[in-house]
Motif scaffolding. Sequence first.
Motif, short mmCIF file in Angstrom:
data_model
loop_
_atom_site.label_atom_id
_atom_site.label_comp_id
_atom_site.label_asym_id
_atom_site.label_seq_id
_atom_site.Cartn_x
_atom_site.Cartn_y
_atom_site.Cartn_z
N ASN A 149 18.66 15.68 -5.13
CA ASN A 149 17.27 16.15 -5.15
C ASN A 149 16.52 15.87 -3.85
O ASN A 149 15.39 16.32 -3.69
CB ASN A 149 16.53 15.53 -6.33
N ASP A 150 17.15 15.14 -2.93
CA ASP A 150 16.56 14.91 -1.61
C ASP A 150 16.95 15.99 -0.61
O ASP A 150 16.64 15.87 0.58
CB ASP A 150 16.99 13.55 -1.04
N ALA A 151 17.63 17.03 -1.08
CA ALA A 151 18.15 18.04 -0.16
C ALA A 151 17.60 19.43 -0.44
O ALA A 151 17.34 19.81 -1.58
CB ALA A 151 19.68 18.08 -0.24
N GLN A 152 17.44 20.17 0.66
CA GLN A 152 17.19 21.61 0.61
C GLN A 152 18.51 22.27 1.04
O GLN A 152 19.24 21.72 1.87
CB GLN A 152 16.08 22.00 1.59
N PHE A 153 18.77 23.44 0.52
CA PHE A 153 20.06 24.08 0.77
C PHE A 153 19.91 25.45 1.41
O PHE A 153 18.95 26.18 1.13
CB PHE A 153 20.86 24.20 -0.55
N TYR A 154 20.85 25.77 2.25
CA TYR A 154 20.91 27.04 2.95
C TYR A 154 22.30 27.66 2.74
O TYR A 154 23.29 26.96 2.60
CB TYR A 154 20.74 26.84 4.46
N TRP A 155 22.32 28.98 2.77
CA TRP A 155 23.57 29.72 2.94
C TRP A 155 23.45 30.53 4.23
O TRP A 155 22.47 31.26 4.42
CB TRP A 155 23.83 30.64 1.76
N TYR A 156 24.45 30.38 5.09
CA TYR A 156 24.56 31.15 6.31
C TYR A 156 25.82 32.01 6.21
O TYR A 156 26.73 31.72 5.44
CB TYR A 156 24.70 30.23 7.52
N ARG A 157 25.88 33.03 7.06
CA ARG A 157 27.13 33.78 7.18
C ARG A 157 27.35 34.16 8.63
O ARG A 157 26.40 34.30 9.40
CB ARG A 157 27.12 35.03 6.29
#
Length: 129
Positions: free
Chosen positions: A30-38
Amino acid sequence: EVSLVESGGGSVQAGRSLTLACTGRGFTFNDAQFYWYRQAPGKECIEVAFIGYYGDTQYSDSVEGRFTISRDSTKESAYLQMKDLRPEDTAVYYCAAHIWGNRDKTSGPSGDCPPQNTWGQGTQVTVSS
């Protein structure tokens, strides 16, 4: 050790769906933000989706309305649901996390992406016409 493990991906025909998963290890989810890259061969690394601490989301114009990013704290995982896939979606997909209070950053396995605290290993998505 802080890490992300990706699963999913593969080869599909245009119009089909795939879901990618990204499971966190070694940090408080819960301390993290998440990204998806390509990143496609010879192309720049592009951010396609983001999900914040409280579930706020953002998408690139190229995937808006087709991709959905989500997070599940009970499974310590983030997901990228991809619908109506197109040949131009073909790329290696990387998940990444920004972890509150963590100052160590790298540019991902390819070395070309914007710096984040930790990265998944990357998973290939191939869409045929």
